[in-house]
Each structure stands twice: as structure tokens, then as C-alpha cells.
Design a protein around this motif. Sequence first.
Motif, PDB file in Angstrom:
ATOM      1  N   ILE A 126       0.881  -1.180   0.000  1.00 57.12           N
ATOM      2  CA  ILE A 126       0.000   0.000   0.000  1.00 57.12           C
ATOM      3  C   ILE A 126       0.910   1.219   0.000  1.00 57.12           C
ATOM      4  CG2 ILE A 126      -1.769   1.261   1.282  1.00 57.12           C
ATOM      5  CD1 ILE A 126      -2.712  -1.386   2.420  1.00 57.12           C
ATOM      6  N   VAL A 128       1.219   5.063   0.130  1.00 59.62           N
ATOM      7  CA  VAL A 128       0.640   6.380   0.426  1.00 59.62           C
ATOM      8  C   VAL A 128       1.769   7.391   0.654  1.00 59.62           C
ATOM      9  CG1 VAL A 128      -0.891   7.687   1.962  1.00 59.62           C
ATOM     10  CG2 VAL A 128      -1.327   5.249   1.566  1.00 59.62           C
ATOM     11  N   THR A 129       2.737   7.031   1.504  1.00 52.54           N
ATOM     12  CA  THR A 129       3.769   7.968   1.967  1.00 52.54           C
ATOM     13  C   THR A 129       4.689   8.417   0.825  1.00 52.54           C
ATOM     14  OG1 THR A 129       3.708   6.838   4.084  1.00 52.54           O
ATOM     15  CG2 THR A 129       5.609   8.253   3.680  1.00 52.54           C
ATOM     16  N   SER A 135       2.554  11.764   7.652  1.00 51.06           N
ATOM     17  CA  SER A 135       1.379  11.917   8.530  1.00 51.06           C
ATOM     18  C   SER A 135       0.298  12.739   7.823  1.00 51.06           C
ATOM     19  CB  SER A 135       1.782  12.656   9.811  1.00 51.06           C
ATOM     20  OG  SER A 135       2.825  11.982  10.454  1.00 51.06           O
ATOM     21  N   THR A 367       1.755   7.386  12.943  1.00 49.05           N
ATOM     22  CA  THR A 367       2.564   7.522  14.165  1.00 49.05           C
ATOM     23  C   THR A 367       1.693   7.602  15.422  1.00 49.05           C
ATOM     24  OG1 THR A 367       2.557   9.930  14.162  1.00 49.05           O
ATOM     25  CG2 THR A 367       4.310   8.866  12.879  1.00 49.05           C
ATOM     26  N   GLU A 369       1.671   9.923  17.526  1.00 50.97           N
ATOM     27  CA  GLU A 369       1.127  11.278  17.673  1.00 50.97           C
ATOM     28  C   GLU A 369      -0.159  11.442  16.849  1.00 50.97           C
ATOM     29  OE1 GLU A 369       4.401  10.645  16.875  1.00 50.97           O
ATOM     30  OE2 GLU A 369       5.069  10.934  18.942  1.00 50.97           O
TER      31      GLU A 369
HETATM   32  C1  LIG Z   1       8.640   0.146   9.006  1.00 57.48           C
HETATM   33  C2  LIG Z   1       7.746   1.102   8.289  1.00 57.48           C
HETATM   34  C3  LIG Z   1       6.838   0.620   7.343  1.00 57.48           C
HETATM   35  C4  LIG Z   1       6.049   1.522   6.630  1.00 57.48           C
HETATM   36  N1  LIG Z   1       5.209   1.026   5.660  1.00 57.48           N
HETATM   37  C5  LIG Z   1       4.487   1.892   4.912  1.00 57.48           C
HETATM   38  C6  LIG Z   1       3.660   1.412   3.842  1.00 57.48           C
HETATM   39  O1  LIG Z   1       3.583   0.202   3.574  1.00 57.48           O
HETATM   40  N2  LIG Z   1       2.981   2.317   3.101  1.00 57.48           N
HETATM   41  C7  LIG Z   1       3.047   3.648   3.343  1.00 57.48           C
HETATM   42  O2  LIG Z   1       2.407   4.404   2.633  1.00 57.48           O
HETATM   43  N3  LIG Z   1       3.810   4.144   4.355  1.00 57.48           N
HETATM   44  C8  LIG Z   1       4.534   3.297   5.137  1.00 57.48           C
HETATM   45  N4  LIG Z   1       5.340   3.773   6.140  1.00 57.48           N
HETATM   46  C9  LIG Z   1       5.445   5.196   6.322  1.00 57.48           C
HETATM   47  C10 LIG Z   1       4.662   5.700   7.533  1.00 57.48           C
HETATM   48  O3  LIG Z   1       3.282   5.551   7.333  1.00 57.48           O
HETATM   49  C11 LIG Z   1       5.077   7.153   7.760  1.00 57.48           C
HETATM   50  O4  LIG Z   1       6.450   7.157   8.092  1.00 57.48           O
HETATM   51  C12 LIG Z   1       4.270   7.808   8.862  1.00 57.48           C
HETATM   52  O5  LIG Z   1       2.946   8.015   8.454  1.00 57.48           O
HETATM   53  C13 LIG Z   1       4.887   9.155   9.276  1.00 57.48           C
HETATM   54  O6  LIG Z   1       5.174   9.952   8.180  1.00 57.48           O
HETATM   55  P1  LIG Z   1       6.618  10.638   8.043  1.00 57.48           P
HETATM   56  O7  LIG Z   1       7.636   9.581   8.219  1.00 57.48           O
HETATM   57  O8  LIG Z   1       6.634  11.424   6.789  1.00 57.48           O
HETATM   58  O9  LIG Z   1       6.741  11.597   9.291  1.00 57.48           O
HETATM   59  P2  LIG Z   1       6.121  13.069   9.407  1.00 57.48           P
HETATM   60  O10 LIG Z   1       4.704  13.061   9.003  1.00 57.48           O
HETATM   61  O11 LIG Z   1       7.029  14.021   8.720  1.00 57.48           O
HETATM   62  O12 LIG Z   1       6.200  13.287  10.979  1.00 57.48           O
HETATM   63  C14 LIG Z   1       7.436  13.585  11.635  1.00 57.48           C
HETATM   64  C15 LIG Z   1       7.130  13.661  13.134  1.00 57.48           C
HETATM   65  O13 LIG Z   1       6.187  14.718  13.367  1.00 57.48           O
HETATM   66  C16 LIG Z   1       5.045  14.212  14.040  1.00 57.48           C
HETATM   67  N5  LIG Z   1       3.852  14.904  13.574  1.00 57.48           N
HETATM   68  C17 LIG Z   1       3.484  15.172  12.301  1.00 57.48           C
HETATM   69  N6  LIG Z   1       2.313  15.814  12.285  1.00 57.48           N
HETATM   70  C18 LIG Z   1       1.924  15.959  13.570  1.00 57.48           C
HETATM   71  C19 LIG Z   1       0.799  16.537  14.202  1.00 57.48           C
HETATM   72  N7  LIG Z   1      -0.181  17.106  13.510  1.00 57.48           N
HETATM   73  N8  LIG Z   1       0.726  16.488  15.565  1.00 57.48           N
HETATM   74  C20 LIG Z   1       1.727  15.902  16.294  1.00 57.48           C
HETATM   75  N9  LIG Z   1       2.815  15.351  15.744  1.00 57.48           N
HETATM   76  C21 LIG Z   1       2.912  15.368  14.396  1.00 57.48           C
HETATM   77  C22 LIG Z   1       4.994  12.732  13.671  1.00 57.48           C
HETATM   78  O14 LIG Z   1       4.239  11.986  14.626  1.00 57.48           O
HETATM   79  C23 LIG Z   1       6.478  12.369  13.666  1.00 57.48           C
HETATM   80  O15 LIG Z   1       6.894  12.125  14.969  1.00 57.48           O
HETATM   81  C24 LIG Z   1       6.124   2.908   6.885  1.00 57.48           C
HETATM   82  C25 LIG Z   1       7.007   3.370   7.868  1.00 57.48           C
HETATM   83  C26 LIG Z   1       7.798   2.490   8.563  1.00 57.48           C
HETATM   84  C27 LIG Z   1       8.740   3.026   9.604  1.00 57.48           C
END
Ligand SMILES: Cc1cc2nc3c(=O)[nH]c(=O)nc-3n(C[C@H](O)[C@H](O)[C@H](O)COP(=O)(O)OP(=O)(O)OC[C@H]3O[C@@H](n4cnc5c(N)ncnc54)[C@H](O)[C@@H]3O)c2cc1C
Length: 386
Positions: A126, A128-129, A135, A367, A369
Motif C-alpha cells: 500500500i 501512500v507515503t 502523517s 505515528t 502522535e
Molecule cells: C517500518 C515502516 C513501514 C512503513 N510502511 C508503509 C507502507 O507500507 N505504506 C506507506 O504508505 N507508508 C509506510 N510507512 C510510512 C509511515 O506511514 C510514515 O512514516 C508515517 O505516516 C509518518 O510519516 P513521516 O515519516 O513522513 O513523518 P512526518 O509526518 O514528517 O512526521 C514527523 C514527526 O512529526 C510528528 N507529527 C506530524 N504531524 C503531527 C501533528 N499534527 N501532531 C503531532 N505530531 C505530528 C509525527 O508523529 C512524527 O513524529 C512505513 C514506515 C515504517 C517506519
Amino acid sequence: MNAFGFTEEQEAFRVELDRYARTRLLPAYRDRAAKAEFPWEAHKELAGLGVLGIGLPEEFGGAGVSPEDPVTLGMVAETLAYGDVNVAAAPVQSGLVAAQLAEGGSRAVCERYIPELVAGEQVSGIAVTEPGSGSDAAGLRTVAEPVAGGWLLSGEKIAITHATCAATMLVYARHPGSTRAKGISCFLLPMSEPGVSVGHMPGMGCLPLGWGSVAMDSVFVPTENLVGEEGRGFAAAMHHFDFSRSALGLLCLGAARASLDEAARYATEREAFGQKIAEFQGVSFPLAEHATYLEAARLLCFRALWARRAGQPHTALAAMSKWWPPRVALEAIQAAMQIHGNLGYSTEFPLQQRYRDVMAYLVADGTAEIQKRIIARDVFRAVVPA
Ligand SMILES: Cc1cc2nc3c(=O)[nH]c(=O)nc-3n(C[C@H](O)[C@H](O)[C@H](O)COP(=O)(O)OP(=O)(O)OC[C@H]3O[C@@H](n4cnc5c(N)ncnc54)[C@H](O)[C@@H]3O)c2cc1C
């Protein structure tokens, strides 16, 4: 209160899977987990056990659709994770993709792609990211440009589970010029299409799950590969995440349970100061405390899944069971490592591996959060003005 337990059938299945997890998965977990190779052999065994078809229509090879499915899938994830937390993620991952296809995919797509997922012959992801949005998923930039007979997908996805081993991917992309959640659609992308390139992302855990990036350069997907309504792909996905979050919480707890059992066994064998270390309260009390937290977190996850089965609101419960249980599990694994002394730090033992594998779920699938934002919305909605 209605019954809060497994049916006889679920309990019999749990016993069968528990035996499999302990005897087949656990002995080779550390070796499998240390390699960036998808564990096809174990994955096909899961298909043989019937755990890849739960909640999917029989006409596409599934076990059939029943109200018990969310609870069964949660039980399966927890039980298998005792043996191997990476292998155990498959019923959730495959189930999540196949359920979206069964609900919103064309007949041709369902017939072509669901049976191979259920049979364990292929895996799917899937996507999305993206580099600029995680997030804030509604900020995604991958574009689906309408052309005769379908769309051209262009953009980049990162941090995607199964990127390097999936045959297909559910890709979320937006209509050109649209903003935020409106205009986002879901497409089934065969990864062999010209214009798709994948890259491996080395992680600190979950190595066998093929974590990586997916770049798409004007990749054609036909009309029949649209999943769900055009421009409304997001809402459908969120409904499925309400199930997967609780199942992932249970997955982490299964791995933690194995770690606590190993620590308890070790404490009854290891001697210090002339006695078994289990006789020190400094060792037995952490075991008692973490056993308590695991049980509480487990009940929270099953409470969310039972609410889903009963058709009750469960979005906040699912969010609770995605942020707290992985943390409870990590703390239990850390306590188990401490009880093992120097051996807890050794790569010869599976504890450090579980710690790194479980840590993924503090971020993957949303996450901690972001889960708390969902819960807080519910908390404030319930406020009664003074
Ligand atoms: C092992 C692993 C498997 C994954 N598998 C998939 C997958 O199969 N498909 C897919 O699409 N994605 C996948 N992901 C990605 C994952 O969904 C994202 O990493 C996650 O949604 C966070 O996005 P980001 O890394 O861009 O962090 P960001 O969104 O940039 O966030 C950075 C930090 O800021 C915090 N933050 C952001 N916004 C807010 C808010 N409004 N309030 C409080 N805190 C906030 C976050 O909690 C985090 O601590 C995977 C990630 C990992 C680690």
C-alpha cells in the motif's frame, strides 16, 4: 455484558497456530529476521494454514466473510507473532490489500489478483507515503493523469512495506490540480509495468519485509484498475485502517509475550549471589508488571476488534490500540533484555531483533502522535458544556 472471548472455533484455530508459531516459526526467527529476503517458504505455509484468506469472499479463494473476521485476524496476528513478528504481519498486510480490492475493485481485478494473495504466491503493498508527506497523507503529490482507457501515474512513494518484493501495489494518487483529500484515488499498479522503479531502503528492523521506494514515470494503469470511487479513495482506506491498527497492536504484543516468557525461563535458570535470579524481586516484579501491561493492552486491542464486529464506533479505540500497545510491547521486550543481562544485548538472542522489529510500529501505519490526534478529537467531541 455479552461474551468477551473467542468462539470455540477461534480457540481451536488459536491452539493450532500457537503450536505452529512455537515449533516452526520461533526456532528460525532470528536468522530470517536478519536477512533482507522475503520469507516465501513461511509465507506459503501461512497460506496452507488458511490465514491469508480470512474475511475474503470464497469466490476469490477466501475463507468467506463473517462478522468474526476482525477478531480472528487480530488473534492470528498475535499468535503468529509469538514465533516471528515479520512473518505474522502477512495476514494483516495481505488482508488489508485484498479487502480493499474485494470492496472496491473491478471484477477482473479481483479475479486476477485476490486468489494469488490468498494462495501466498504473491504479496502486495500500500503506497501512500511520499518524500514530502507522511502523517499529512492528504498532501500527497503523485498524479494520476486521465488518458484514453485509464490513467498515467507519476510520482514517488517512500517507506513502503513490500516495495521490493510485491507483484502489485495499491497506489494513492491525485487528479491533476486537485488539493487535499478530494481528488485522491486508489489504483492497483502491477509492479512489472514499464516506468516503475523500486529502491531498497535499509531499516533497523523488519528487514525481510522489503521496505523501499517506488517511483512511477508515466505508468499506464487501465480503467479497470481503479479501486473504489474515483476521487474518493481516501475515505475507503481509512475504514480499513480501523481494523489493521488493532491487529498491529496485537502483533507487537505477541512478540512481547514471547520475550517475557524467555525472560521468565532464563530467570529460573540463571543464578547470582547463590540463588536463582527469579527469587529477586528486582527480577520478578518487572515480569509481573509487564505481564499486567501486556494483558491490559491486549484487552484494549480486542475491545476495538469486538466493537468492529458488533458494528459499533471504533475509530478512537483502534487509534488507542495502535499507539499504546506497541509502546507497552517495546517496554516489555526491553525489560526481558535487561533480565538476560549481557545476553539480552547479544545478536545471538532474538530479543534485540524483536525490539528493532516492533519499533517499526511506533511509526508504520500512522505515528503515535497521529493516533493521539484521532483520540483527542473524540475526547473533545464528548465534552458537555458546563
Ligand atoms: C517500518 C515502516 C513501514 C512503513 N510502511 C508503509 C507502507 O507500507 N505504506 C506507506 O504508505 N507508508 C509506510 N510507512 C510510512 C509511515 O506511514 C510514515 O512514516 C508515517 O505516516 C509518518 O510519516 P513521516 O515519516 O513522513 O513523518 P512526518 O509526518 O514528517 O512526521 C514527523 C514527526 O512529526 C510528528 N507529527 C506530524 N504531524 C503531527 C501533528 N499534527 N501532531 C503531532 N505530531 C505530528 C509525527 O508523529 C512524527 O513524529 C512505513 C514506515 C515504517 C517506519
